[in-house]
Design an enzyme around this catalytic site. Structure first.
Site, PDB file in Angstrom:
ATOM      1  N   ASP A  17       4.295  41.915  66.249  1.00  6.62           N
ATOM      2  CA  ASP A  17       3.736  40.859  65.413  1.00  6.62           C
ATOM      3  C   ASP A  17       4.682  39.674  65.312  1.00  6.62           C
ATOM      4  O   ASP A  17       4.284  38.509  65.341  1.00  6.62           O
ATOM      5  CB  ASP A  17       3.473  41.360  63.984  1.00  6.62           C
ATOM      6  CG  ASP A  17       2.974  42.784  63.883  1.00  6.62           C
ATOM      7  OD1 ASP A  17       3.262  43.594  64.768  1.00  6.62           O
ATOM      8  OD2 ASP A  17       2.312  43.089  62.884  1.00  6.62           O
ATOM      9  N   ARG A  44      -3.802  45.500  67.845  1.00  2.00           N
ATOM     10  CA  ARG A  44      -3.550  44.132  67.381  1.00  2.00           C
ATOM     11  C   ARG A  44      -2.085  43.744  67.547  1.00  2.00           C
ATOM     12  O   ARG A  44      -1.765  42.570  67.727  1.00  2.00           O
ATOM     13  CB  ARG A  44      -3.998  43.937  65.938  1.00  2.00           C
ATOM     14  CG  ARG A  44      -3.985  42.462  65.552  1.00  2.00           C
ATOM     15  CD  ARG A  44      -4.832  42.138  64.349  1.00  2.00           C
ATOM     16  NE  ARG A  44      -4.272  42.633  63.111  1.00  2.00           N
ATOM     17  CZ  ARG A  44      -4.967  43.241  62.158  1.00  2.00           C
ATOM     18  NH1 ARG A  44      -6.260  43.476  62.330  1.00  2.00           N
ATOM     19  NH2 ARG A  44      -4.399  43.633  61.048  1.00  2.00           N
ATOM     20  N   LYS A  93      11.913  41.185  59.176  1.00  2.00           N
ATOM     21  CA  LYS A  93      12.243  40.737  57.824  1.00  2.00           C
ATOM     22  C   LYS A  93      13.663  41.166  57.518  1.00  2.00           C
ATOM     23  O   LYS A  93      14.198  42.093  58.149  1.00  2.00           O
ATOM     24  CB  LYS A  93      11.298  41.356  56.774  1.00  2.00           C
ATOM     25  CG  LYS A  93       9.836  41.025  56.911  1.00  2.00           C
ATOM     26  CD  LYS A  93       9.007  41.719  55.816  1.00  2.00           C
ATOM     27  CE  LYS A  93       7.527  41.461  56.002  1.00  2.00           C
ATOM     28  NZ  LYS A  93       6.713  42.136  54.954  1.00  2.00           N
ATOM     29  N   TYR A 151      13.774  44.694  56.735  1.00  2.00           N
ATOM     30  CA  TYR A 151      13.488  45.557  57.884  1.00  2.00           C
ATOM     31  C   TYR A 151      14.663  45.474  58.859  1.00  2.00           C
ATOM     32  O   TYR A 151      14.556  44.929  59.955  1.00  2.00           O
ATOM     33  CB  TYR A 151      12.200  45.129  58.581  1.00  2.00           C
ATOM     34  CG  TYR A 151      10.929  45.311  57.775  1.00  2.00           C
ATOM     35  CD1 TYR A 151      10.916  46.054  56.605  1.00  2.00           C
ATOM     36  CD2 TYR A 151       9.737  44.743  58.201  1.00  2.00           C
ATOM     37  CE1 TYR A 151       9.747  46.223  55.878  1.00  2.00           C
ATOM     38  CE2 TYR A 151       8.558  44.910  57.475  1.00  2.00           C
ATOM     39  CZ  TYR A 151       8.572  45.656  56.306  1.00  2.00           C
ATOM     40  OH  TYR A 151       7.426  45.815  55.591  1.00  2.00           O
ATOM     41  N   GLY A 161      -2.007  42.505  70.768  1.00  2.00           N
ATOM     42  CA  GLY A 161      -2.741  41.246  70.753  1.00  2.00           C
ATOM     43  C   GLY A 161      -1.875  40.078  70.333  1.00  2.00           C
ATOM     44  O   GLY A 161      -1.946  38.987  70.916  1.00  2.00           O
ATOM     45  N   TRP A 162      -1.053  40.295  69.307  1.00  2.00           N
ATOM     46  CA  TRP A 162      -0.129  39.230  68.888  1.00  2.00           C
ATOM     47  C   TRP A 162       0.799  38.836  70.030  1.00  2.00           C
ATOM     48  O   TRP A 162       1.053  37.649  70.273  1.00  2.00           O
ATOM     49  CB  TRP A 162       0.701  39.695  67.689  1.00  2.00           C
ATOM     50  CG  TRP A 162      -0.022  39.835  66.383  1.00  2.00           C
ATOM     51  CD1 TRP A 162      -0.115  40.966  65.621  1.00  2.00           C
ATOM     52  CD2 TRP A 162      -0.729  38.820  65.654  1.00  2.00           C
ATOM     53  NE1 TRP A 162      -0.837  40.720  64.477  1.00  2.00           N
ATOM     54  CE2 TRP A 162      -1.217  39.408  64.472  1.00  2.00           C
ATOM     55  CE3 TRP A 162      -0.997  37.468  65.903  1.00  2.00           C
ATOM     56  CZ2 TRP A 162      -1.958  38.691  63.526  1.00  2.00           C
ATOM     57  CZ3 TRP A 162      -1.738  36.756  64.969  1.00  2.00           C
ATOM     58  CH2 TRP A 162      -2.208  37.358  63.796  1.00  2.00           C
TER      59      TRP A 162
END
Length: 850
Positions: free
Chosen positions: A608, A682, A598, A601, A685-686
C-alpha cells in the site's frame, strides 16, 4: 462526438418483455392449421449465488436484499426460489424508518456448495409456498378492568401513587405507552412488557424502571408468546408443555439489557424517563422486531431520547439490539446477570480486527429449573471499551459511533437453555459462541445479477459505454457523499470526522480531477477544491494531519495539492506541499532505504505504501526540482520499487506479498523471511497502479530508471494474468486461492488491475496483445460488480472494506476473509473511475471522445 452526458441519456429501457401467445385449435380436427408459437420466458428479476464462508454448516442463514438493489422503487409481490422450490420470504423494514424496504429470507448453507436463488416478481408457482410462522413479536395489556391503588407495591415504591390493574382481559396492541402510575407488578401488561421469540427461544423486556431483559425457555418451535400469562403472572414460572420463564433478573440487566456506566463507574439503568413506549414494528413469519422508545431519559451525563430496536430471525437464538441516541454518551453498557456458581467466559480478542465479533458470556446451572443455561453478548471488537462487572452483572462497555446527534450502538445477545438446545457443557457452549461470532463476522458471499442491470449491459463495449459507466458511478457518489468529506464534514464509511488521508482526501478527489480532464466537466474538477483544499488553512497548515506520526497514508492528497497549486498559484498550497515533502524526507526507513509504512510500524514495508508515497514524490520532483536534486529524488523513487521487488516478490508466481517486516518481529511475519502470508489483491493493486503512475513523471532521457519500471510492469502483467478468473475476467480477494472456502471475487482490486493494464497499453509499456484480457476484465467489472438501480444510480459491490496487519490482524487467510465486504467505498470508487478513464482512452480508436 461527445459522450459525457449523464447516465440517464444513455440508459437502455428495461421494460417488461411482452409475451404473445396464440393458440389456434379446431375441435375434432386431425391436424392443426398453424404451428404453436414459441413462448419466451422473461428473465428473473434477480439471480443470487450465496456461498458459505465457514467450514461448518450454517442453517437458517438470513439474507436481505433491498428493493433498491433489485431495481424496484417500492414493495412488490415477490417470490424466492431455490432449485425450483419456493422459499418463504418476507417484506421487511430493515432500517426501522417506517417503510418496507426489501426482501428477507433464510437459506441453509452447507460447508461448500453455493445456493442459487432466483427472485421473481411474476406469479410462477402453481402451489403456494407453505407459510410457517417461526418468529413472533407480542404486546398486550388488560382492558375492561380498573386501576386501583397498589395492594402490594414494591418496597421502593410505597406511597408513590403507583397502581395495579384489577380484572379485565388481555388485548393485543401494536403500540403501548404505560401511564406514569404503572410500575413493576402492576398486572396490566402481559408478562410485564413486550416480547419477541424465534423457534428457539423467547425474550421479554420489562417496560418499567428495571429495563431488564428476561428469557422464556422454549420446548416447542411454534410461537407461544400470545398464550403466555393469560391465566396470571405466576403460571409461566413453572414448566409447561411450551417451556417456562427461566431467568431470575433481579436488579441486573438480565439477558442483554442496556444502561450507562456513569463517571463513578456505577451502572445506571434506563430508569428516569418521562415516558416509555413499546411498538411492534414487524411480526412476520421469518423476522420480528420490537421498538422501545425512551423519552427524556435523564442520566448522569445528559437528558436525551433513546430508541432501541430489537429484532430476531427464524432459526436463531440471537437478538440484535440497535440503539439510537439523540446525544453523545460515552459509556453505554450491556450485560448479563451474574449468578453464583456460574463461569464467566470472554472471547479471544488477540487475533481479531476491529470489525470482528467477540463476546462475553456466562455458563452454569443458572436457570430457574436448575438446568444449564448459557447467556452471551456479542459485539464488534472496535466498539468495545472494556469488559468489567459489578455485583449484579457481567458488563461490556461499548463506545457509541456516529456524530453527536446520531450516536449508534449495535450488539447481539443470546441464550442457550440445555433442555431446548441439547448443549450440556461449557466446551459445547464455547463452540456455539465461536461459531456464532464467526457468522456475525463473516457474512455469506453474495453474487447478485438483476434483470435491470443485465439489460443495461447489453450494449457493446466501446468508449461511449465505458464513459457512461464511469460517469454513472462518479455522478452517483457525487450526489450521495463525496462532497461531505470536507474538513469538519463527516466520513460516512468510518463514522468519524474526516482525516487528511489517502482515500477520501487523496485518491478519490484525484480520480474526479482526472475525469474532469477527460470530460471538461466543472462538477468533477471542483471536488479537489471543495474537499482536499478545505484541509489547508490560509497559512498552509494542514488540518487533521500530524507529521510526527510519519504515516505514509497521509501523502496521497499531495497530488491534489500540486494540481490546486498549478490551477491557482496560491502560496498556501505550496506550503502544504512542502510539509508533505518534508515528511518523506524524514520518514523512517529500513536499513536498505525503503520507507516504513508508519512510525509505529517499525521496519515494515507494505505494498500500500508504495502507492501512497511514490507518485507524489515523483510528481514533486518533476514539478519543483531540477538537475541533480531531481535525479536524486527520482533515484529514491525507483529504489523503493527495486526494494519492494527484492523483498516482497515471490519468485515462483511473480505475485507480491502484502508486507515485509525487516525485523521479523511481527506476529504476521515469517520468522525466516519477514514476509506476510498471503497475496492480497488490493495490496498488489496499489503496487500495480503506483508503477504505471510514477512513469508519468520520469523524463524519457532517464532510460535506466524507466527500463526497470517497464520491465516490472511486464512481470506484474504476466503474474496477474496467471490468476485472473477465467469465467468472469475478475480477480479474487486472495489472488492465488480462488477455490478456497470464503474467498470471493473482489471489485476494488479488479478495477485497479484494469487501470494498470489499460494505462500500460495506452502508454506503450505493454503489448496490444493484453487488450483482450483487459476488455474481459472490464466486462467483468460491469457484470459482476456494477448494480443498476431504478433511479439511474449505480453501486459498486463486493469491495474489501479494509485490510491491514498487526493489532489483531495476523495476516492469515482467515483474517482476510474476516474483514467486512462493502460497497461504494472510496477505495473502490476511485479505481473504478480511473479504470474507466483508461478504458475510454483504450477503446477510443478514432479519438471521438472529448
Amino acid at each position: 462526438m461527445t459522450i459525457n452526458a449523464p447516465l440517464k441519456q444513455f440508459a437502455l429501457t428495461s421494460g417488461a418483455i411482452i409475451f404473445a401467445s396464440l393458440f389456434l385449435s379446431a375441435c375434432q380436427q386431425k391436424e392443426s392449421t398453424a404451428a404453436l408459437p414459441i413462448l419466451k420466458k422473461a428473465p428473473p428479476l434477480a439471480q443470487i449465488e450465496i456461498s458459505n464462508p465457514s467450514d461448518f454448516a450454517r442453517p437458517d442463514e438470513p439474507i436481505y436484499v433491498s428493493y433498491y438493489d433489485l431495481g424496484l422503487t417500492s414493495k412488490e409481490a415477490l417470490s424466492v426460489f431455490s432449485a425450483d422450490v419456493e422459499l418463504p420470504s418476507q417484506a421487511v423494514d430493515i432500517d426501522y424508518d417506517g417503510t418496507v424496504d426489501g426482501l428477507y429470507f433464510v437459506v441453509d448453507l452447507n460447508n461448500s456448495t453455493p445456493v442459487s436463488i432466483t427472485i421473481e416478481n411474476t406469479p410462477v408457482s402453481v402451489k403456494p409456498v407453505d407459510k410457517v410462522k417461526r418468529v413472533q413479536a407480542d404486546l398486550a395489556h388488560k382492558v375492561a378492568g380498573q386501576w386501583l391503588p397498589h395492594s402490594r407495591p414494591p418496597k421502593h415504591q410505597i406511597n408513590t401513587g403507583k397502581k395495579e390493574y384489577v380484572g379485565g382481559h388481555f388485548e393485543n396492541v401494536k403500540s403501548l405507552t404505560p401511564p406514569d402510575y404503572y410500575t413493576d407488578h402492576s398486572n396490566w401488561i402481559r408478562y410485564e412488557g413486550p416480547g419477541i421469540e424465534s423457534d428457539k427461544v423467547g425474550y421479554r423486556f420489562y417496560l418499567d424502571w428495571r429495563n431488564g431483559f428476561d428469557i422464556f425457555g422454549k420446548l416447542t418451535p411454534e410461537p407461544v408468546l400470545h398464550q403466555i400469562g393469560l391465566d396470571g403472572y405466576e403460571s409461566y414460572h413453572h414448566k409447561a408443555r411450551w417451556g417456562m420463564d427461566i431467568l431470575k433478573v433481579g436488579s441486573s440487566l438480565g439477558a442483554g439489557g442496556f444502561g450507562v456506566m456513569n463517571t463513578k463507574n456505577q451502572l445506571e439503568h434506563v430508569a428516569n424517563v418521562k415516558t416509555r413506549t413499546a411498538r411492534i414494528v414487524e411480526n412476520g413469519d421469518l423476522r420480528a422486531s420490537v421498538q422501545l422508545d425512551y423519552n427524556d431519559w435523564k442520566n448522569s451525563y445528559n437528558q436525551q431520547n433513546l430508541v432501541a430496536d430489537i429484532s430476531m430471525h427464524a432459526g436463531s437464538r440471537l437478538a440484535n439490539v440497535a440503539l439510537k441516541l439523540s446525544k453523545d454518551l460515552p459509556n453505554m453498557a450491556t450485560g448479563i446477570v451474574k449468578h453464583e456458581n456460574t463461569v464467566f467466559i470472554q472471547g479471544d480478542l488477540s487475533n481479531l480486527s476491529n470489525y470482528g465479533y467477540s463476546y462475553i458470556a456466562s455458563w452454569g446451572k443458572q436457570s430457574l429449573d436448575k438446568s444449564p443455561l448459557g447467556m452471551a453478548i456479542f459485539f464488534k471488537k472496535g466498539d468495545l471499551k472494556k469488559v468489567t462487572e459489578d455485583k449484579n452483572n457481567y458488563l461490556a462497555i461499548l463506545e457509541p459511533k456516529g456524530d453527536k446527534s446520531q450516536q449508534r450502538v449495535n450488539y447481539y445477545f443470546a441464550s442457550v437453555w440445555q433442555p431446548e438446545s441439547g448443549i450440556n457443557s461449557k466446551d459445547a457452549f464455547i463452540d456455539y459462541l465461536n461459531k456464532e461470532a464467526e457468522k456475525l463476522t463473516q457474512k455469506p458471499r453474495l453474487r447478485i445479477k438483476t434483470r435491470l442491470s443485465a439489460a443495461q449491459f447489453k450494449a457493446p463495449l466501446d468508449a461511449k459505454s465505458a464513459l457512461k459507466w464511469t460517469q454513472a458511478l462518479a455522478d452517483t457518489e457525487l450526489s450521495h457523499k463525496v462532497l461531505g468529506y470536507h474538513y469538519m464534514g463527516w466520513d460516512v464509511n468510518r463514522k468519524r470526522l474526516p482525516k487528511f488521508e489517502y482515500d477520501i482526501i487523496g485518491i478519490q478527489p484525484y480520480a474526479y480531477n482526472q475525469l474532469a480532464l477527460l470530460t471538461g466537466k466543472k462538477q468533477y474538477s471542483e471536488v479537489i477544491e471543495k474537499v482536499t483544499a478545505s484541509f489547508i488553512s490560509d497559512q498552509g497548515k494542514i488540518y487533521a494531519y500530524k507529521k510526527s506520526n510519519f504515516n505514509i497514508d497521509n501523502i496521497p492528497p499531495g497530488q491534489n495539492l500540486i494540481s490546486l497549486y498549478e490551477r491557482t498559484g496560491e502560496a498556501k498550497y505550496r506550503v502544504a506541499i512542502e510539509t508533505l515533502r518534508e515528511q518523506l524526507h524524514d520518514q523512517p526507513r529500513t536499513s536498505a532505504g525503503a520507507f516504513w509504512h508508519k512510525k509505529k510500524y517499525q521496519g515494515q514495508v507494505w505494498l500500500d505504501g508504495v502507492y501512497m508515497g511514490m507518485p507524489f514524490l515523483a510528481h514533486y520532483a518533476k514539478k519543483f526540482e531540477l538537475g541533480h536534486k531531481q535525479q536524486e529524488t527520482l533515484n529514491e523513487v525507483v529504489n523503493e520499487f527495486k526494494l519492494t521487488r527484492e523483498f516482497l516478490r515471490d519468485s515462483n508466481t511473480g505475485l507480491y506479498y502484502h508486507a515485509w517486516d525487516e525485523l521479523k518481529a511481527q506476529s504476521w511475519a515469517d520468522k525466516n523471511t519477514g514476509l506476510s502470508q498471503e497475496f492480497w489483491a488490493r495490496g498488489m493493486g496499489w503496487l500495480a497502479m503506483a508503477v504505471v503512475d510514477v512513469l508519468d513523471y520520469i523524463p524519457t532521457e532517464n532510460i535506466e530508471q524507466r527500463d526497470f519500471l517497464v520491465t516490472m510492469i511486464g512481470e506484474i502483467a504476466v503474474s496477474l494474468k496467471s490468476v485472473q478468473d477465467q469465467n468472469t475476467g475478475t480477480w479474487w480477494q486472495i489472488l492465488n486461492k480462488p477455490a478456497q472456502r470464503g474467498n470471493y471475487r473482489e471489485s476494488s482490486a479488479t478495477a485497479m488491475f484494469i487501470y494498470f493494464y489499460a494505462k500500460a497499453i495506452n502508454k506503450g509499456y505493454l503489448a496490444k496483445e493484453y487488450t483482450a484480457l483487459v476488455k474481459s476484465a472490464y466486462k467483468g467489472l460491469l457484470s459482476e460488480f456494477t448494480l443498476v438501480h431504478k433511479d439511474g444510480t449505480v453501486s459498486m459491490l463486493n469491495q474489501c472494506y479494509v485490510a491491514g496487519l498487526g493489532f489483531g490482524r495476523d495476516g492469515s487467510y482467515d483474517y482476510y476473509m474476516s474483514e467486512p465486504i462493502s460497497r461504494n467505498d472510496p477505495k473502490g470508487v476511485a479505481p473504478y473511475i480511473l479504470a474507466g478513464i483508461e478504458m475510454v482512452k483504450l477503446l477510443d480508436i478514432d479519438n471521438s471522445v472529448k
